[in-house]
Enzyme design. Structure first.
Site, PDB file in Angstrom:
ATOM      1  N   TRP A  20       0.759  -1.268  -0.151  1.00  0.00           N
ATOM      2  CA  TRP A  20      -0.123  -0.180   0.017  1.00  0.00           C
ATOM      3  C   TRP A  20       0.876   1.190   0.004  1.00  0.00           C
ATOM      4  O   TRP A  20       0.419   2.333  -0.015  1.00  0.00           O
ATOM      5  CB  TRP A  20      -0.986   0.030   1.059  1.00  0.00           C
ATOM      6  N   ARG A  21       2.215   1.079   0.210  1.00  0.00           N
ATOM      7  CA  ARG A  21       2.964   2.362   0.025  1.00  0.00           C
ATOM      8  C   ARG A  21       3.167   2.756  -1.468  1.00  0.00           C
ATOM      9  O   ARG A  21       3.648   3.934  -1.590  1.00  0.00           O
ATOM     10  CB  ARG A  21       4.546   1.724   0.410  1.00  0.00           C
ATOM     11  N   GLU A  33      -5.687   0.534   5.736  1.00  0.00           N
ATOM     12  CA  GLU A  33      -6.037   1.147   6.968  1.00  0.00           C
ATOM     13  C   GLU A  33      -6.976   0.343   7.942  1.00  0.00           C
ATOM     14  O   GLU A  33      -6.811   0.390   9.316  1.00  0.00           O
ATOM     15  CB  GLU A  33      -6.674   2.620   6.800  1.00  0.00           C
ATOM     16  N   THR A  39      -4.066  -4.147  14.625  1.00  0.00           N
ATOM     17  CA  THR A  39      -3.742  -5.315  13.814  1.00  0.00           C
ATOM     18  C   THR A  39      -2.150  -4.975  13.372  1.00  0.00           C
ATOM     19  O   THR A  39      -1.900  -4.270  12.820  1.00  0.00           O
ATOM     20  CB  THR A  39      -4.518  -5.753  12.902  1.00  0.00           C
ATOM     21  N   LEU A  76      -9.231 -12.489  11.108  1.00  0.00           N
ATOM     22  CA  LEU A  76      -8.414 -11.348  11.600  1.00  0.00           C
ATOM     23  C   LEU A  76      -8.961 -10.595  12.803  1.00  0.00           C
ATOM     24  O   LEU A  76      -8.346  -9.778  13.272  1.00  0.00           O
ATOM     25  CB  LEU A  76      -8.719 -10.432  10.237  1.00  0.00           C
ATOM     26  N   TYR A  78     -11.906  -8.694  15.254  1.00  0.00           N
ATOM     27  CA  TYR A  78     -12.754  -7.236  14.987  1.00  0.00           C
ATOM     28  C   TYR A  78     -13.703  -7.345  14.099  1.00  0.00           C
ATOM     29  O   TYR A  78     -13.581  -6.577  13.115  1.00  0.00           O
ATOM     30  CB  TYR A  78     -11.908  -6.327  15.294  1.00  0.00           C
ATOM     31  N   TYR A 116      -8.226   8.558  13.357  1.00  0.00           N
ATOM     32  CA  TYR A 116      -7.170   7.911  12.550  1.00  0.00           C
ATOM     33  C   TYR A 116      -7.116   7.801  11.173  1.00  0.00           C
ATOM     34  O   TYR A 116      -6.445   8.107  10.422  1.00  0.00           O
ATOM     35  CB  TYR A 116      -6.550   6.834  13.542  1.00  0.00           C
ATOM     36  N   ASP A 134      -1.792   7.058  16.139  1.00  0.00           N
ATOM     37  CA  ASP A 134      -2.073   5.669  16.454  1.00  0.00           C
ATOM     38  C   ASP A 134      -1.286   5.243  17.707  1.00  0.00           C
ATOM     39  O   ASP A 134      -0.488   6.081  18.044  1.00  0.00           O
ATOM     40  CB  ASP A 134      -1.662   4.872  15.152  1.00  0.00           C
ATOM     41  N   CYS A 188      11.592   2.670  17.735  1.00  0.00           N
ATOM     42  CA  CYS A 188      10.928   3.131  18.994  1.00  0.00           C
ATOM     43  C   CYS A 188       9.808   2.403  19.531  1.00  0.00           C
ATOM     44  O   CYS A 188       8.807   2.362  19.858  1.00  0.00           O
ATOM     45  CB  CYS A 188      10.428   4.585  18.927  1.00  0.00           C
ATOM     46  N   CYS A 198      19.532   5.214  17.759  1.00  0.00           N
ATOM     47  CA  CYS A 198      18.354   6.008  17.227  1.00  0.00           C
ATOM     48  C   CYS A 198      18.796   7.589  16.976  1.00  0.00           C
ATOM     49  O   CYS A 198      19.584   8.109  17.753  1.00  0.00           O
ATOM     50  CB  CYS A 198      17.110   6.114  18.427  1.00  0.00           C
TER      51      CYS A 198
END
Length: 348
Positions: A20-21, A33, A39, A76, A78, A116, A134, A188, A198
């Site tokens: 999806w990028r 999304e 997830t 998956l 929910y 979000y 998020d 992170c 970092c």
DNA sequence: AATACGGGGCT
DNA sequence: AGCCCAGTATT
């Protein structure tokens, strides 16, 4: 270099390659999304690929049955996401002519799209200056700026959204929003964050004050409720099995399962016999056996399901019975899917 | 302001 | 066993 520029620089060298990028198609972004809500990428990715293949465009999804959508979504979790996904696809096709709304505000009207997700779609697809917040972003901001306001309090939600807005990159919101989430997921991380290498470690408040393991702060521990499920795997003379759909409120809405007898405590053979007699009017030739000697504990976020599967061989012929090989066509919870698998391996 | 809603992976 | 995950809807 600013905070957001450092995040973007880190992203350019560390981002994962994800399907999806490489698109700005709102349908594809929306789909990814919704699937990634609560997830992990690793868990959602195979589902994203399956859905893309089955439903290449929003019209395909809108034309599918809810049953098909739930079946593909099986495992998956929910499941309201799947039902809302389907409803929204229909709405986009019927009310918006197949085109997704192109603003944060309008996107919020879609079922299953909250703050979000509306921010993500608006920024990634339409370059609208909306920061995403998020779980990753909460963690990065709480640590870097040393904020101990609980992230799930009303004031915390508001505070972090404002902070995210202040520090966001306004030149490239599309990459920046994905970058700070990726940074939270990879660098992170919740446990064992990689502070030593970092790019933000010289100005990270949590690192300087040794608070990395204490931030972010989250309140409201979930208390788990125990429930006792007895599934009745009822077979007729043709080895057909009874299946029913869950309706109303609660878990697994619209998914299928065996007839369920829920009890207050662990049940036993005589209780099951009594239940069968009074609810199904079974004859004396019915054979009942317990499939699993130890209870199977199926763990959900808010409840542990202590489950026994009872095999009930009747001398009846069910009008609505399902052949074992046809059970796979129904969307079922993982708990049921696992049992079906063992049935196929052991009984027939 | 709390709570419900899945399933899996990591510590 | 507990926590967390590219959160949202409902009460």
């Amino acid at each position: 270099m600013s905070f957001s520029e450092k995040i973007l620089l880190w992203y350019s060298g560390n981002k994962r390659s994800l399907p999806w990028r490489s698109t700005r198609d709102p349908y594809k972004i929306w789909l990814s999304e919704i699937m990634l809500q609560q997830t992990r990428v690793a868990q959602g990715l195979p589902y994203y690929l399956k859905f893309n293949e089955a439903f290449p465009a929003v019209e395909h999804l809108a034309n599918a049955s809810e049953e098909q959508v739930l079946k593909l979504w099986q495992g998956l979790g929910y499941y309201s996401r799947a039902r809302n996904l389907h409803a929204t696809a229909k709405m986009v096709v019927e009310a918006y002519g197949g085109h997704f709304p192109n603003t944060y505000k309008e996107l919020l009207n879609l079922k299953g799209v909250g703050d979000y997700t509306a921010s993500a779609i608006a920024s990634i697809c339409f370059d609208e200056l909306q920061p995403v917040v998020d779980g990753n972003v909460y963690r990065v901001l709480a640590r870097y700026f040393g904020v101990d306001t609980p992230i799930n309090s009303t004031s915390g939600v508001k505070y972090f959204k404002q902070l995210a807005r202040e520090v966001m990159n306004t030149e490239n919101i599309r990459d920046y929003n994905q970058a700070i989430m990726e940074f939270g997921a990879i660098q992170c991380a919740p446990k064992n964050p990689k502070c030593s290498n970092c790019p933000l470690n010289e100005s990270c408040v949590a690192l300087q004050k040794n608070l990395v393991d204490l931030l972010p702060v989250k309140i409201n521990k979930t208390k788990v409720k125990k429930r006792y499920f007895n599934y009745l795997v009822m077979l007729d003379t043709e080895n057909q099995i009874k299946l029913q759909q869950r309706r109303g409120k609660g878990i697994w809405q619209n998914l299928w399962e065996f007839p369920l007898f829920e009890t207050k405590t662990e049940s036993n053979m005589s209780e099951i016999k009594h239940h069968l007699t009074s609810n199904f009017g079974l004859g004396s030739s019915t054979e009942i056996s317990l499939h699993n000697e130890d209870q199977i504990v199926h763990k959900l976020s808010h409840q542990h399901l202590y489950t026994k599967f009872w095999i009930v061989k009747t001398d009846a012929r069910f009008d609505d019975g399902i052949a074992l090989r046809k059970l796979d066509e129904f969307p079922v919870p993982v708990l049921i899917a696992d049992l079906i698998k063992t049935l196929k391996n052991s009984y027939f």
